[in-house]
Design a protein around this motif. Structure first.
Motif, PDB file in Angstrom:
ATOM      1  N   ARG A  25       8.798  -8.495 -22.167  1.00 47.68           N
ATOM      2  CA  ARG A  25       9.125  -9.663 -22.464  1.00 47.68           C
ATOM      3  C   ARG A  25       8.692 -11.425 -21.793  1.00 47.68           C
ATOM      4  O   ARG A  25       8.438 -12.315 -22.260  1.00 47.68           O
ATOM      5  CB  ARG A  25      10.510  -9.578 -22.316  1.00 47.68           C
ATOM      6  N   ALA A  26       8.629 -11.216 -20.925  1.00 53.44           N
ATOM      7  CA  ALA A  26       7.103 -11.963 -20.202  1.00 53.44           C
ATOM      8  C   ALA A  26       6.244 -12.532 -20.493  1.00 53.44           C
ATOM      9  O   ALA A  26       6.055 -13.599 -20.333  1.00 53.44           O
ATOM     10  CB  ALA A  26       7.613 -11.749 -18.175  1.00 53.44           C
ATOM     11  N   LEU A  27       5.385 -11.625 -21.066  1.00 56.65           N
ATOM     12  CA  LEU A  27       4.001 -11.740 -21.999  1.00 56.65           C
ATOM     13  C   LEU A  27       4.232 -12.589 -23.471  1.00 56.65           C
ATOM     14  O   LEU A  27       3.380 -12.677 -23.951  1.00 56.65           O
ATOM     15  CB  LEU A  27       3.733 -10.741 -22.202  1.00 56.65           C
ATOM     16  N   ALA A  28       5.916 -12.516 -23.491  1.00 62.17           N
ATOM     17  CA  ALA A  28       5.687 -12.640 -24.909  1.00 62.17           C
ATOM     18  C   ALA A  28       5.704 -14.461 -25.073  1.00 62.17           C
ATOM     19  O   ALA A  28       5.611 -15.527 -23.777  1.00 62.17           O
ATOM     20  CB  ALA A  28       6.933 -12.527 -25.130  1.00 62.17           C
ATOM     21  N   GLY A  33       3.415 -22.488 -22.785  1.00 61.30           N
ATOM     22  CA  GLY A  33       2.069 -22.292 -23.068  1.00 61.30           C
ATOM     23  C   GLY A  33       1.779 -20.644 -23.645  1.00 61.30           C
ATOM     24  O   GLY A  33       2.448 -19.695 -23.210  1.00 61.30           O
ATOM     25  N   PRO A  34       0.893 -20.547 -24.400  1.00 65.66           N
ATOM     26  CA  PRO A  34      -0.146 -19.265 -25.090  1.00 65.66           C
ATOM     27  C   PRO A  34       0.350 -18.284 -23.261  1.00 65.66           C
ATOM     28  O   PRO A  34      -0.195 -18.748 -22.325  1.00 65.66           O
ATOM     29  CB  PRO A  34      -0.816 -19.817 -25.329  1.00 65.66           C
ATOM     30  N   PRO A  35       0.721 -17.345 -23.442  1.00 65.30           N
ATOM     31  CA  PRO A  35       0.243 -16.197 -22.320  1.00 65.30           C
ATOM     32  C   PRO A  35      -0.843 -15.844 -21.989  1.00 65.30           C
ATOM     33  O   PRO A  35      -2.389 -16.269 -22.799  1.00 65.30           O
ATOM     34  CB  PRO A  35       0.987 -14.721 -23.467  1.00 65.30           C
ATOM     35  N   ARG A  36      -1.350 -15.670 -20.887  1.00 68.23           N
ATOM     36  CA  ARG A  36      -2.256 -16.049 -20.324  1.00 68.23           C
ATOM     37  C   ARG A  36      -2.966 -13.405 -20.610  1.00 68.23           C
ATOM     38  O   ARG A  36      -2.653 -12.972 -20.957  1.00 68.23           O
ATOM     39  CB  ARG A  36      -2.452 -15.214 -18.726  1.00 68.23           C
ATOM     40  N   PRO A  37      -4.287 -13.959 -20.428  1.00 67.52           N
ATOM     41  CA  PRO A  37      -4.983 -12.468 -21.005  1.00 67.52           C
ATOM     42  C   PRO A  37      -4.839 -11.831 -19.845  1.00 67.52           C
ATOM     43  O   PRO A  37      -4.301 -12.526 -18.612  1.00 67.52           O
ATOM     44  CB  PRO A  37      -5.720 -12.595 -21.578  1.00 67.52           C
ATOM     45  N   ALA A  38      -5.078 -10.320 -19.859  1.00 67.23           N
ATOM     46  CA  ALA A  38      -4.928  -9.946 -19.228  1.00 67.23           C
ATOM     47  C   ALA A  38      -5.717  -9.809 -17.669  1.00 67.23           C
ATOM     48  O   ALA A  38      -6.932  -9.632 -18.320  1.00 67.23           O
ATOM     49  CB  ALA A  38      -4.818  -7.992 -19.348  1.00 67.23           C
ATOM     50  N   ASP A  39      -5.599  -9.528 -16.673  1.00 65.85           N
ATOM     51  CA  ASP A  39      -6.997  -9.535 -15.372  1.00 65.85           C
ATOM     52  C   ASP A  39      -7.438  -8.254 -15.154  1.00 65.85           C
ATOM     53  O   ASP A  39      -5.999  -6.900 -14.975  1.00 65.85           O
ATOM     54  CB  ASP A  39      -6.521 -10.558 -14.452  1.00 65.85           C
ATOM     55  N   ARG A  40      -7.721  -8.137 -14.108  1.00 67.64           N
ATOM     56  CA  ARG A  40      -7.678  -6.624 -13.541  1.00 67.64           C
ATOM     57  C   ARG A  40      -7.211  -6.441 -12.300  1.00 67.64           C
ATOM     58  O   ARG A  40      -6.928  -5.085 -12.742  1.00 67.64           O
ATOM     59  CB  ARG A  40      -9.183  -6.602 -12.971  1.00 67.64           C
TER      60      ARG A  40
END
Length: 152
Positions: A25-28, A33-40
């Motif tokens: 839900r937090a990534l929605a 602003g737009p969600p951040r892409p996945a990081d390592r």
């Protein structure tokens, strides 16, 4: 014998599932602003979750198979699919840019030497350990047989 209600059963697993739902839900997308892409680091934590579920399914399949062979086989299939998911997350981890050094050399999984530091160290060691279990219990034919593809 104590009877358990569904809410009482497996509280830690239920809490882990709730944590995953909260994170999803937090990534929605939101108004901020737009969600951040996945990081390592994100993929390292997700890989840890997948490999822990992989261990759980392995134990469940082994204990379920003797009294209930069909259910045990289904759990073993889920075990294989979960390994495939963890393997893809590991591969995606190495495709993301490193925070320390740019380039494919820094992103490569090098089990023969110490990686460049956390989180590489954790994900690669965890993935290698899970891979040993998979190779002991799953044949390459099983892995290919359980590969799914989109039929669109």
């Amino acid at each position: 014998m104590t009877s358990h209600t569904p809410q009482d059963a497996h509280p830690y697993l239920r809490a882990a599932s709730a944590g995953v739902r909260h994170h999803t839900r937090a990534l929605a997308p939101s108004d901020t602003g737009p969600p951040r892409p996945a990081d390592r680091l994100h993929l390292d934590v997700l890989h840890a979750h997948l490999t822990t579920l992989h261990q759980l399914l392995d134990r469940l399949a082994e204990t379920t198979r003797p009294p209930h062979p069909a259910a045990g086989r289904r759990l073993a299939t889920a075990h294989t699919h979960l390994w495939q998911a963890a393997s893809e997350v590991h591969a995606a981890f190495h495709l993301l840019p490193s925070n320390t050094t740019a380039g494919s050399e820094a992103s490569a999984c090098r089990p023969e030497r110490l990686p460049e530091g956390p989180p590489v160290l954790t994900i690669c060691q965890r993935h290698l350990a899970a891979g040993h279990v998979v190779r002991r219990k799953t044949t390459p034919t099983d892995l290919r047989a359980h590969t799914t593809a989109c039929v669109r």
